[in-house]
Every structure is written in structure tokens, then in C-alpha cells.
Design a protein around this motif. Sequence first.
Motif, mmCIF file in Angstrom:
data_model
loop_
_atom_site.group_PDB
_atom_site.id
_atom_site.type_symbol
_atom_site.label_atom_id
_atom_site.label_comp_id
_atom_site.label_asym_id
_atom_site.label_seq_id
_atom_site.Cartn_x
_atom_site.Cartn_y
_atom_site.Cartn_z
ATOM 1 N N LEU A 1 -20.283 5.623 2.696
ATOM 2 C CA LEU A 1 -19.680 6.534 3.657
ATOM 3 C C LEU A 1 -19.986 7.972 3.251
ATOM 4 O O LEU A 1 -19.654 8.392 2.145
ATOM 5 N N LEU A 2 -20.636 8.730 4.150
ATOM 6 C CA LEU A 2 -20.984 10.114 3.858
ATOM 7 C C LEU A 2 -19.933 11.090 4.377
ATOM 8 O O LEU A 2 -19.794 12.191 3.853
ATOM 9 N N ASP A 3 -19.215 10.704 5.402
ATOM 10 C CA ASP A 3 -18.239 11.598 6.013
ATOM 11 C C ASP A 3 -17.245 10.757 6.791
ATOM 12 O O ASP A 3 -17.574 9.694 7.292
ATOM 13 N N GLY A 4 -16.008 11.238 6.892
ATOM 14 C CA GLY A 4 -14.990 10.539 7.669
ATOM 15 C C GLY A 4 -14.321 9.444 6.875
ATOM 16 O O GLY A 4 -14.303 9.467 5.644
ATOM 17 N N GLN A 5 -13.784 8.483 7.582
ATOM 18 C CA GLN A 5 -13.080 7.373 6.938
ATOM 19 C C GLN A 5 -13.109 6.152 7.852
ATOM 20 O O GLN A 5 -13.358 6.267 9.041
ATOM 21 N N PHE A 6 -12.876 4.992 7.268
ATOM 22 C CA PHE A 6 -12.741 3.770 8.058
ATOM 23 C C PHE A 6 -11.988 2.743 7.242
ATOM 24 O O PHE A 6 -11.781 2.896 6.041
ATOM 25 N N LYS A 7 -11.578 1.677 7.909
ATOM 26 C CA LYS A 7 -10.947 0.580 7.184
ATOM 27 C C LYS A 7 -11.437 -0.731 7.763
ATOM 28 O O LYS A 7 -11.826 -0.836 8.912
ATOM 29 N N ASP A 8 -11.442 -1.727 6.898
ATOM 30 C CA ASP A 8 -11.795 -3.081 7.298
ATOM 31 C C ASP A 8 -10.872 -4.031 6.550
ATOM 32 O O ASP A 8 -9.895 -3.604 5.930
ATOM 33 N N GLU A 9 -11.206 -5.317 6.565
ATOM 34 C CA GLU A 9 -10.347 -6.307 5.916
ATOM 35 C C GLU A 9 -10.276 -6.145 4.401
ATOM 36 O O GLU A 9 -9.397 -6.677 3.742
ATOM 37 N N MET A 10 -11.196 -5.361 3.826
ATOM 38 C CA MET A 10 -11.214 -5.185 2.366
ATOM 39 C C MET A 10 -10.546 -3.883 1.911
ATOM 40 O O MET A 10 -10.367 -3.678 0.725
ATOM 41 N N GLY A 11 -10.195 -3.017 2.837
ATOM 42 C CA GLY A 11 -9.516 -1.792 2.428
ATOM 43 C C GLY A 11 -9.822 -0.602 3.305
ATOM 44 O O GLY A 11 -10.451 -0.722 4.358
ATOM 45 N N GLU A 12 -9.379 0.563 2.853
ATOM 46 C CA GLU A 12 -9.626 1.830 3.531
ATOM 47 C C GLU A 12 -10.573 2.655 2.690
ATOM 48 O O GLU A 12 -10.500 2.661 1.462
ATOM 49 N N TYR A 13 -11.464 3.405 3.357
ATOM 50 C CA TYR A 13 -12.523 4.117 2.663
ATOM 51 C C TYR A 13 -12.640 5.540 3.162
ATOM 52 O O TYR A 13 -12.443 5.818 4.334
ATOM 53 N N GLY A 14 -13.022 6.431 2.248
ATOM 54 C CA GLY A 14 -13.339 7.830 2.556
ATOM 55 C C GLY A 14 -14.610 8.195 1.831
ATOM 56 O O GLY A 14 -15.095 7.431 1.002
ATOM 57 N N PRO A 15 -15.173 9.347 2.128
ATOM 58 C CA PRO A 15 -16.461 9.730 1.510
ATOM 59 C C PRO A 15 -16.315 10.035 0.032
ATOM 60 O O PRO A 15 -15.242 10.388 -0.442
ATOM 61 N N GLU A 16 -17.410 9.891 -0.691
ATOM 62 C CA GLU A 16 -17.476 10.207 -2.116
ATOM 63 C C GLU A 16 -18.414 11.386 -2.281
ATOM 64 O O GLU A 16 -19.431 11.474 -1.601
ATOM 65 N N PRO A 17 -18.112 12.300 -3.180
ATOM 66 C CA PRO A 17 -19.035 13.409 -3.432
ATOM 67 C C PRO A 17 -20.265 12.926 -4.189
ATOM 68 O O PRO A 17 -20.178 11.991 -4.962
ATOM 69 N N PHE A 18 -21.388 13.519 -3.919
ATOM 70 C CA PHE A 18 -22.584 13.244 -4.715
ATOM 71 C C PHE A 18 -23.277 14.559 -4.993
ATOM 72 O O PHE A 18 -23.105 15.531 -4.297
#
Length: 185
Positions: free
Chosen positions: A167-184
Motif C-alpha cells: 500500500l503506497l497511500d490510503g488504507q484498506f481492510k480485508d479478512e486479515m486486517g486493516e492496512y495503511g501505507p508504510e514509509p520508504f
Amino acid sequence: MIKHHPNHDLLNAFVLGELPASMSAAVAMHNEMCPVCQQKVSNLTEQCAEQSFEQPNALSSDTSSASQVEHSEITFDFDSMIAKITESANIDAVIEKGPVDITVKNQTYRLPRALASMELSGWTNVGKLSRARLKLDEGDIHTSMLQIQPGGAVPHHTHKGYEVTVLLDGQFKDEMGEYGPEPFS
């Protein structure tokens, strides 16, 4: 926050160059964003290098012939390899590619280094979902970049292999959890 990490076998295959291009890119992107896996990859790389040069009888004892190392039924002729690498007049012209930005539906994203040199197909837009495939020539393996507008979703689908999401931007969730972007970097 990173919630899932490549296992030891996957990281080892990455270090050894044994992964398909798409999976190698995914692990490289994860590694770029994850200090824990950066350290693991660094350790595995060091171990691999040490093993490559510490094998018994690795160097040819015949000093009249070119230096050779035999590994996994492949013989490397170091003198010839170095000569080929250094014979190009353009060797000094190699420049590390800097950050690459892409724009999709008027939104600009900075790509991880692992994607910076990969060719993309044109973007296909269906409602709030945009997709571009990475051109990796891997047969039945397809690697896509998705841009999903707020309120959009990925249609229900199945896989015969891995699905990796970075994930580069934003957020989402699925059956495995919720996700947001990570810095690189």
C-alpha cells in the motif's frame, strides 16, 4: 504498520535470486520499508557471500590457468568475468535511478525503488478502480498496480498462488486486517 513479513525461506530465495521477478520485486519493496527484514536480508546476504568463498577447494590449485570457482555444478571464471565487466567504456556512465513518481487520476504517487525501472502497461479504468500491469514476461503470473478511489473496491476474485499487497497511500481492510501505507526511503 507492517503486519506480515516474508518468512525465512522466502527471504533466503530472494537473496539467492531464485524468485520470479514479480515476487522478487514484492520482497524488495517490503524490504525497503521494513527495518526488521532489511537486517534479515543483510544477514542472509552476508552468510551467502561467506559460504560462496569458504567452500573447500573453491579456488583452482592450477595457477597457470585462470582463477575458477565451482559452485552448484557451474564453473565461474573470475578473470574472464571481470574482464567482461570492465571492458565496457560506458561503465562509468551507470547512474542509479532516482525516485519515480506516477500520476493516476490526478493523484501522484512515489514508487518504491523496486518498481522504478519496471515498465507498466497503460492504465485501465473501471469505475473507481484503475489497473496497470507490470510487464515482466512471466507467463501466467500477473503483477498489477491498482489505484482505488475512496469508496471503491477490488471485485471478488481467487488466486492459484500468492497475492502480495503493498500500500503506497490510503488504507484498506480485508479478512486479515486493516492496512495503511508504510514509509520508504
